[in-house]
Design an enzyme around this catalytic site. Structure first.
Site, PDB file in Angstrom:
ATOM      1  N   THR A  34     -18.316 -23.372  35.296  1.00 43.11           N
ATOM      2  CA  THR A  34     -19.121 -22.246  35.783  1.00 43.11           C
ATOM      3  C   THR A  34     -18.280 -20.983  35.939  1.00 43.11           C
ATOM      4  N   GLY A  73     -14.134 -27.214  42.315  1.00 42.58           N
ATOM      5  CA  GLY A  73     -13.612 -27.788  43.562  1.00 42.58           C
ATOM      6  C   GLY A  73     -12.111 -27.988  43.487  1.00 42.58           C
ATOM      7  N   GLU A 317     -24.184 -29.244  39.328  1.00 38.23           N
ATOM      8  CA  GLU A 317     -24.411 -30.208  38.245  1.00 38.23           C
ATOM      9  C   GLU A 317     -25.793 -30.020  37.622  1.00 38.23           C
TER      10      GLU A 317
HETATM   11  C1  LIG Z   1     -16.811 -39.000  39.115  1.00 34.43           C
HETATM   12  C2  LIG Z   1     -16.667 -37.896  40.040  1.00 34.43           C
HETATM   13  C3  LIG Z   1     -17.977 -37.292  40.454  1.00 34.43           C
HETATM   14  C4  LIG Z   1     -18.487 -38.029  41.577  1.00 34.43           C
HETATM   15  C5  LIG Z   1     -19.840 -37.472  41.961  1.00 34.43           C
HETATM   16  C6  LIG Z   1     -20.464 -38.451  42.780  1.00 34.43           C
HETATM   17  C7  LIG Z   1     -20.794 -38.182  43.937  1.00 34.43           C
HETATM   18  C8  LIG Z   1     -20.655 -36.830  44.520  1.00 34.43           C
HETATM   19  C9  LIG Z   1     -19.944 -36.967  45.760  1.00 34.43           C
HETATM   20  C10 LIG Z   1     -19.368 -35.992  46.277  1.00 34.43           C
HETATM   21  C11 LIG Z   1     -19.447 -34.676  45.621  1.00 34.43           C
HETATM   22  C12 LIG Z   1     -18.146 -34.056  45.726  1.00 34.43           C
HETATM   23  C13 LIG Z   1     -17.735 -33.204  44.878  1.00 34.43           C
HETATM   24  C14 LIG Z   1     -18.578 -32.735  43.734  1.00 34.43           C
HETATM   25  C15 LIG Z   1     -19.040 -31.341  43.952  1.00 34.43           C
HETATM   26  C16 LIG Z   1     -19.376 -30.543  42.986  1.00 34.43           C
HETATM   27  C17 LIG Z   1     -19.174 -30.872  41.546  1.00 34.43           C
HETATM   28  C18 LIG Z   1     -19.975 -29.940  40.732  1.00 34.43           C
HETATM   29  C19 LIG Z   1     -19.677 -29.766  39.484  1.00 34.43           C
HETATM   30  C20 LIG Z   1     -20.477 -28.866  38.636  1.00 34.43           C
HETATM   31  O1  LIG Z   1     -21.460 -28.300  39.034  1.00 34.43           O
HETATM   32  S1  LIG Z   1     -19.947 -28.702  37.016  1.00 34.43           S
HETATM   33  C21 LIG Z   1     -21.039 -27.554  36.280  1.00 34.43           C
HETATM   34  C22 LIG Z   1     -22.389 -28.160  36.010  1.00 34.43           C
HETATM   35  N1  LIG Z   1     -23.171 -27.237  35.273  1.00 34.43           N
HETATM   36  C23 LIG Z   1     -24.380 -27.509  34.845  1.00 34.43           C
HETATM   37  O2  LIG Z   1     -24.910 -28.566  35.114  1.00 34.43           O
HETATM   38  C24 LIG Z   1     -25.031 -26.473  33.997  1.00 34.43           C
HETATM   39  C25 LIG Z   1     -26.483 -26.743  33.741  1.00 34.43           C
HETATM   40  N2  LIG Z   1     -26.845 -26.363  32.393  1.00 34.43           N
HETATM   41  C26 LIG Z   1     -26.973 -27.275  31.383  1.00 34.43           C
HETATM   42  O3  LIG Z   1     -26.779 -28.465  31.573  1.00 34.43           O
HETATM   43  C27 LIG Z   1     -27.368 -26.790  30.023  1.00 34.43           C
HETATM   44  O4  LIG Z   1     -26.851 -25.603  29.633  1.00 34.43           O
HETATM   45  C28 LIG Z   1     -28.884 -26.674  29.877  1.00 34.43           C
HETATM   46  C29 LIG Z   1     -29.441 -25.603  30.800  1.00 34.43           C
HETATM   47  C30 LIG Z   1     -29.506 -28.017  30.219  1.00 34.43           C
HETATM   48  C31 LIG Z   1     -29.297 -26.319  28.399  1.00 34.43           C
HETATM   49  O5  LIG Z   1     -28.251 -26.186  27.592  1.00 34.43           O
HETATM   50  P1  LIG Z   1     -28.334 -25.405  26.215  1.00 34.43           P
HETATM   51  O6  LIG Z   1     -27.034 -25.553  25.541  1.00 34.43           O
HETATM   52  O7  LIG Z   1     -28.846 -24.019  26.429  1.00 34.43           O
HETATM   53  O8  LIG Z   1     -29.360 -26.249  25.454  1.00 34.43           O
HETATM   54  P2  LIG Z   1     -30.887 -26.034  25.109  1.00 34.43           P
HETATM   55  O9  LIG Z   1     -30.971 -25.049  24.002  1.00 34.43           O
HETATM   56  O10 LIG Z   1     -31.720 -25.731  26.306  1.00 34.43           O
HETATM   57  O11 LIG Z   1     -31.210 -27.455  24.576  1.00 34.43           O
HETATM   58  C32 LIG Z   1     -30.785 -27.877  23.315  1.00 34.43           C
HETATM   59  C33 LIG Z   1     -31.004 -29.368  23.177  1.00 34.43           C
HETATM   60  O12 LIG Z   1     -29.954 -30.052  23.851  1.00 34.43           O
HETATM   61  C34 LIG Z   1     -30.498 -30.984  24.750  1.00 34.43           C
HETATM   62  N3  LIG Z   1     -29.561 -31.171  25.846  1.00 34.43           N
HETATM   63  C35 LIG Z   1     -29.191 -30.269  26.780  1.00 34.43           C
HETATM   64  N4  LIG Z   1     -28.291 -30.840  27.611  1.00 34.43           N
HETATM   65  C36 LIG Z   1     -28.111 -32.094  27.178  1.00 34.43           C
HETATM   66  C37 LIG Z   1     -27.306 -33.176  27.633  1.00 34.43           C
HETATM   67  N5  LIG Z   1     -26.527 -33.044  28.712  1.00 34.43           N
HETATM   68  N6  LIG Z   1     -27.333 -34.329  26.976  1.00 34.43           N
HETATM   69  C38 LIG Z   1     -28.137 -34.474  25.882  1.00 34.43           C
HETATM   70  N7  LIG Z   1     -28.938 -33.485  25.398  1.00 34.43           N
HETATM   71  C39 LIG Z   1     -28.911 -32.317  26.051  1.00 34.43           C
HETATM   72  C40 LIG Z   1     -31.798 -30.355  25.173  1.00 34.43           C
HETATM   73  O13 LIG Z   1     -32.667 -31.297  25.763  1.00 34.43           O
HETATM   74  C41 LIG Z   1     -32.286 -29.812  23.857  1.00 34.43           C
HETATM   75  O14 LIG Z   1     -32.817 -30.873  23.110  1.00 34.43           O
HETATM   76  P3  LIG Z   1     -34.038 -30.584  22.133  1.00 34.43           P
HETATM   77  O15 LIG Z   1     -34.165 -31.850  21.360  1.00 34.43           O
HETATM   78  O16 LIG Z   1     -35.214 -30.336  23.025  1.00 34.43           O
HETATM   79  O17 LIG Z   1     -33.718 -29.376  21.318  1.00 34.43           O
HETATM   80  C1  LIG Z   2     -20.823 -26.753  46.201  1.00 36.19           C
HETATM   81  C2  LIG Z   2     -20.755 -26.415  44.739  1.00 36.19           C
HETATM   82  C3  LIG Z   2     -19.756 -26.985  43.970  1.00 36.19           C
HETATM   83  C4  LIG Z   2     -19.650 -26.670  42.625  1.00 36.19           C
HETATM   84  N1  LIG Z   2     -18.645 -27.200  41.890  1.00 36.19           N
HETATM   85  C5  LIG Z   2     -18.476 -26.840  40.596  1.00 36.19           C
HETATM   86  C6  LIG Z   2     -17.395 -27.337  39.834  1.00 36.19           C
HETATM   87  O1  LIG Z   2     -16.595 -28.137  40.314  1.00 36.19           O
HETATM   88  N2  LIG Z   2     -17.258 -26.913  38.567  1.00 36.19           N
HETATM   89  C7  LIG Z   2     -18.118 -26.035  37.984  1.00 36.19           C
HETATM   90  O2  LIG Z   2     -17.934 -25.697  36.825  1.00 36.19           O
HETATM   91  N3  LIG Z   2     -19.186 -25.575  38.670  1.00 36.19           N
HETATM   92  C8  LIG Z   2     -19.390 -25.946  39.958  1.00 36.19           C
HETATM   93  N4  LIG Z   2     -20.457 -25.470  40.681  1.00 36.19           N
HETATM   94  C9  LIG Z   2     -21.383 -24.532  40.028  1.00 36.19           C
HETATM   95  C10 LIG Z   2     -22.758 -25.130  39.751  1.00 36.19           C
HETATM   96  O3  LIG Z   2     -22.706 -26.043  38.708  1.00 36.19           O
HETATM   97  C11 LIG Z   2     -23.734 -23.999  39.437  1.00 36.19           C
HETATM   98  O4  LIG Z   2     -23.842 -23.193  40.585  1.00 36.19           O
HETATM   99  C12 LIG Z   2     -25.087 -24.551  39.036  1.00 36.19           C
HETATM  100  O5  LIG Z   2     -25.035 -25.172  37.778  1.00 36.19           O
HETATM  101  C13 LIG Z   2     -26.181 -23.468  39.029  1.00 36.19           C
HETATM  102  O6  LIG Z   2     -25.830 -22.420  38.190  1.00 36.19           O
HETATM  103  P1  LIG Z   2     -25.837 -20.900  38.693  1.00 36.19           P
HETATM  104  O7  LIG Z   2     -25.060 -20.830  39.943  1.00 36.19           O
HETATM  105  O8  LIG Z   2     -25.436 -20.084  37.542  1.00 36.19           O
HETATM  106  O9  LIG Z   2     -27.336 -20.587  39.069  1.00 36.19           O
HETATM  107  P2  LIG Z   2     -28.310 -19.624  38.267  1.00 36.19           P
HETATM  108  O10 LIG Z   2     -28.549 -20.180  36.906  1.00 36.19           O
HETATM  109  O11 LIG Z   2     -27.863 -18.228  38.351  1.00 36.19           O
HETATM  110  O12 LIG Z   2     -29.633 -19.854  39.114  1.00 36.19           O
HETATM  111  C14 LIG Z   2     -30.221 -18.876  39.978  1.00 36.19           C
HETATM  112  C15 LIG Z   2     -31.747 -19.085  39.960  1.00 36.19           C
HETATM  113  O13 LIG Z   2     -32.248 -18.749  38.687  1.00 36.19           O
HETATM  114  C16 LIG Z   2     -33.038 -19.794  38.169  1.00 36.19           C
HETATM  115  N5  LIG Z   2     -32.868 -19.831  36.708  1.00 36.19           N
HETATM  116  C17 LIG Z   2     -31.733 -19.703  35.984  1.00 36.19           C
HETATM  117  N6  LIG Z   2     -31.979 -19.815  34.684  1.00 36.19           N
HETATM  118  C18 LIG Z   2     -33.298 -20.029  34.543  1.00 36.19           C
HETATM  119  C19 LIG Z   2     -34.167 -20.276  33.453  1.00 36.19           C
HETATM  120  N7  LIG Z   2     -33.712 -20.342  32.189  1.00 36.19           N
HETATM  121  N8  LIG Z   2     -35.470 -20.513  33.704  1.00 36.19           N
HETATM  122  C20 LIG Z   2     -35.947 -20.494  34.968  1.00 36.19           C
HETATM  123  N9  LIG Z   2     -35.175 -20.278  36.041  1.00 36.19           N
HETATM  124  C21 LIG Z   2     -33.868 -20.040  35.842  1.00 36.19           C
HETATM  125  C22 LIG Z   2     -32.515 -21.055  38.839  1.00 36.19           C
HETATM  126  O14 LIG Z   2     -33.523 -22.070  38.885  1.00 36.19           O
HETATM  127  C23 LIG Z   2     -32.169 -20.536  40.225  1.00 36.19           C
HETATM  128  O15 LIG Z   2     -33.329 -20.535  41.030  1.00 36.19           O
HETATM  129  C24 LIG Z   2     -20.573 -25.774  42.033  1.00 36.19           C
HETATM  130  C25 LIG Z   2     -21.601 -25.211  42.808  1.00 36.19           C
HETATM  131  C26 LIG Z   2     -21.684 -25.530  44.150  1.00 36.19           C
HETATM  132  C27 LIG Z   2     -22.789 -24.911  44.964  1.00 36.19           C
END
Ligand SMILES: CCCCC/C=C\C/C=C\C/C=C\C/C=C\C/C=C/C(=O)SCCNC(=O)CCNC(=O)[C@H](O)C(C)(C)COP(=O)(O)OP(=O)(O)OC[C@H]1O[C@@H](n2cnc3c(N)ncnc32)[C@H](O)[C@@H]1OP(=O)(O)O
Ligand SMILES: Cc1cc2nc3c(=O)[nH]c(=O)nc-3n(C[C@H](O)[C@H](O)[C@H](O)COP(=O)(O)OP(=O)(O)OC[C@H]3O[C@@H](n4cnc5c(N)ncnc54)[C@H](O)[C@@H]3O)c2cc1C
Length: 551
Positions: A34, A73, A317
């Site tokens: 991110t 993190g 996530e």
């Molecule tokens: C092992 C350690 C972890 C332990 C965790 C367990 C417990 C937790 C305990 C404690 C927690 C403690 C710490 C953890 C805290 C925080 C960690 C946080 C980490 C993060 O947040 S990392 C960042 C995460 N970011 C996201 O999730 C971003 C979200 N966005 C997306 O996933 C994608 O961009 C999207 C929005 C889904 C779409 O992507 P895009 O490239 O634009 O594709 P599209 O054009 O929309 O779709 C094209 C096509 O692809 C398919 N698709 C999309 N994603 C996937 C996928 N993942 N797998 C397979 N296919 C996928 C989609 O469906 C489309 O398919 P079509 O056939 O319809 O075309």
């Molecule tokens: C505690 C915490 C830990 C994290 N840890 C990590 C980490 O370790 N590594 C890492 O890489 N990231 C991490 N993240 C980031 C996290 O993965 C992102 O914040 C999350 O994926 C949401 O993305 P964003 O912040 O860009 O939200 P945005 O996409 O900006 O969302 C803002 C609003 O817009 C809406 N929105 C956005 N796009 C669309 C759309 N296409 N259609 C309709 N609505 C839309 C959403 O639903 C939401 O309501 C962490 C976040 C938190 C809060």
């Protein structure tokens, strides 16, 4: 997320080098995807990794403020390595986002490496024990081998080679963690309801008749309505998490054999189950806090901490809305398959009988309610597709029509997920209690019925649209639900004790096993620094001068 990404995105040679170092904690890493400007839209990330064949290195850059990595993190002060997701450029062509292993601090001094700008993002709603960080690069070079090359490679001369069979193979870690988060939601909700149910058995308030003693608040129907759905949901999430883990493992095994056919269904399932389980857990943990009245607001109750921790899971996530929309994409395709008479994958197979154009006859048995949830999901999907097509007919592009239909698409995905969860809840209980005692079976059946009745009563408007349910059926279901709460009441404390969570894990003055709530609240209060001295110095500095009119 560092280690699972090393496992999922590295070649065997890269794994042999990096994994032992990471597992031994010789290096500490995080997952930096991110950025300040983009989280959801991964394709919009701005960090660049440009290959230089002269030096066989990638040059990492953060070209804008919004391209700074943000959130990972442990990034601020703890880690010395991270996985950086960046736009890959080679031979002047951008090949989209790819993961790289980047050393950001010296292994001995822990100083940031030249060209690396790293720091802490500041206080958050929760997670304040984690040093979530920011990260930027200024022409920072990393060796070519640090590109994670399982799914795509850059050869020495800069030639780009795609290896993966699926375009989204690099999103694998996110899918894995989404699967784990369903289990995490179950565990944290179980903690909250253990605290709230135990406390409600100790807390007495009000006397229905002036002569009698005060009732345990757990005896009030409204309290049971608040809490028993929490217990039932904790079980629903736990059982769905085990089921999802199996689905994930099966898909992973198939992918290892070169078959990616089941990945779309896994993605659709892990997306909606992650979305619904984290959202339900967060709102029900807050409900547990409400159920504990004023004492629930104390940090020493443990509930504010739990809420702050879990509500973040709704966002990270993959945000709730975004993930439901991913499931909706899959559902619209399934709808089209039904129209074309093509076979459906298991979790959407119910759709093949659902589009009859008639309302489903109402049946209040558990199986009948699950069928009603399926009819509701199918009905919502069908109306959504109609809206989508009407918008297309009006001349809008697919993207425009899709955008205007997203509220309905989310509703259909939520309904589908609720139907899947209800079906799994029931079948997993049946599977797991084959050899259980009749009493255990009875209690678990009571809990899943609470789940089904609760959600049916929450969705009466939709049921009236898509099934033949009548006003008297709803009235009868309400009475049945209220009766069920009374049946569960005598076992409620035993049921939460069965989660088997130790006091050290609950970390709550309200939820400890011994029930010494008031003693523990007082003991926790004594820890306040304000209680260290009889008169605080602010009295002399501010209050007294103010009271004497000298301020
Ligand atoms: C092992 C350690 C972890 C332990 C965790 C367990 C417990 C937790 C305990 C404690 C927690 C403690 C710490 C953890 C805290 C925080 C960690 C946080 C980490 C993060 O947040 S990392 C960042 C995460 N970011 C996201 O999730 C971003 C979200 N966005 C997306 O996933 C994608 O961009 C999207 C929005 C889904 C779409 O992507 P895009 O490239 O634009 O594709 P599209 O054009 O929309 O779709 C094209 C096509 O692809 C398919 N698709 C999309 N994603 C996937 C996928 N993942 N797998 C397979 N296919 C996928 C989609 O469906 C489309 O398919 P079509 O056939 O319809 O075309
Ligand atoms: C505690 C915490 C830990 C994290 N840890 C990590 C980490 O370790 N590594 C890492 O890489 N990231 C991490 N993240 C980031 C996290 O993965 C992102 O914040 C999350 O994926 C949401 O993305 P964003 O912040 O860009 O939200 P945005 O996409 O900006 O969302 C803002 C609003 O817009 C809406 N929105 C956005 N796009 C669309 C759309 N296409 N259609 C309709 N609505 C839309 C959403 O639903 C939401 O309501 C962490 C976040 C938190 C809060």
């Amino acid at each position: 997320m560092f280690v699972p990404t090393l496992m999922g995105q590295c070649t065997p040679e890269q794994q042999a080098y990096w994994l032992p170092r990471a597992l031994d904690m010789q290096i500490i890493g995080t997952y930096a995807q991110t950025e300040l400007g983009h989280g959801t839209f991964i394709r919009g990330l701005e960090t660049t990794a440009t290959y230089d064949p002269e030096t066989e290195t990638f040059v990492m850059n953060s070209p804008t403020l919004t391209s700074y990595k943000w959130w990972a993190g442990g990034l601020a002060k703890t880690v010395n390595y991270c996985i950086v997701v960046a736009q890959l450029y080679t031979k002047g062509v951008c090949h989209g986002t790819h993961p790289f292993i980047v050393q950001i601090r010296d292994e001995e001094t822990h100083m940031p490496r030249p060209g690396v700008k790293v720091g802490d993002i500041g206080p958050k709603l929760g997670f304040n024990t984690a040093d979530n960080g920011y990260l930027g690069f200024d022409n920072y070079r990393i060796p070519r081998d640090n590109m994670m090359m399982k799914n795509a490679q850059v050869l020495k001369d800069g030639t780009y080679v795609k290896v993966a069979r699926h375009g989204k193979a690099t999103y694998g870690t996110m899918v894995f963690v989404r699967v784990l988060l369903v289990n995490e939601a179950a565990f944290n909700l179980a903690k909250a309801c253990t605290i709230a149910v135990r406390y409600s058995a100790i807390r007495r308030q009000c006397s229905p008749d002036s002569e009698g003693s005060e009732l345990q608040v757990l005896d009030y129907s409204t309290q049971q309505h608040k809490l028993f759905i929490c217990i039932a949901t904790a079980h629903a999430l736990q059982l769905n998490s085990t089921w999802l883990w199996k689905t994930f493992s099966d898909t992973l095994a198939a992918i290892k054999q070169g078959n990616v056919d089941t990945l779309p269904e896994l993605h659709a399932l892990s997306s909606c189950l992650k979305a619904l389980s984290t959202a339900d857990a967060a709102s029900l943990i807050e409900q547990c806090r409400h159920a504990c009245g004023g004492h629930g607001y104390m940090m020493s109750s443990g509930l504010p901490y739990l809420y702050a921790f879990v509500t973040a899971t709704r966002t990270y996530e993959g945000d709730y809305t975004i993930l439901l929309l991913q499931t909706a994409r899959f559902l619209v395709k399934a709808y089209e398959q039904v129209e074309a008479g093509k076979p459906l994958t298991p979790t959407v197979s119910y759709l093949s009988q659902a589009f009859t154009g008639k309302k489903l006859p109402w049946d209040s048995s558990p199986d009948g309610i699950i069928r009603a949830f399926q009819a509701l999901a199918a009905g919502k999907l069908s109306s959504t597709v109609k809206s989508l097509r009407k918008r297309l007919e009006s001349g809008l592009s697919y993207e425009q029509a899709w955008e205007l239909s997203t509220i309905q698409l989310n509703g259909a995905a939520e309904a589908h997920c609720r139907a899947v969860m209800s079906q799994n809840y029931k079948s997993e209980i049946e599977r797991l209690t084959v050899n259980s005692s009749p009493n255990v079976k009875l209690v678990l059946q009571q809990l899943y019925k609470v789940y089904l009745y609760y959600w049916a009563l929450e969705r009466t408007g939709d049921l009236l649209l898509y099934t033949s349910i009548s006003e008297s059926d709803i009235f009868e279901l309400q009475l049945r639900y209220e009766g069920l709460l009374k049946e569960i009441r005598p076992n409620a404390v035993g049921i939460v004790d069965a989660f088997d969570l130790r006091d050290e894990v609950l970390h709550s003055a309200l939820g400890s096993y011994d029930g010494n709530v008031y003693e523990r609240l007082m003991a926790e209060a004594q820890k306040s620094p304000l209680n260290a001295e009889p008169v605080n110095q602010t009295f002399h500095t501010y209050l007294k001068p103010m009271m004497k009119g000298k301020l």
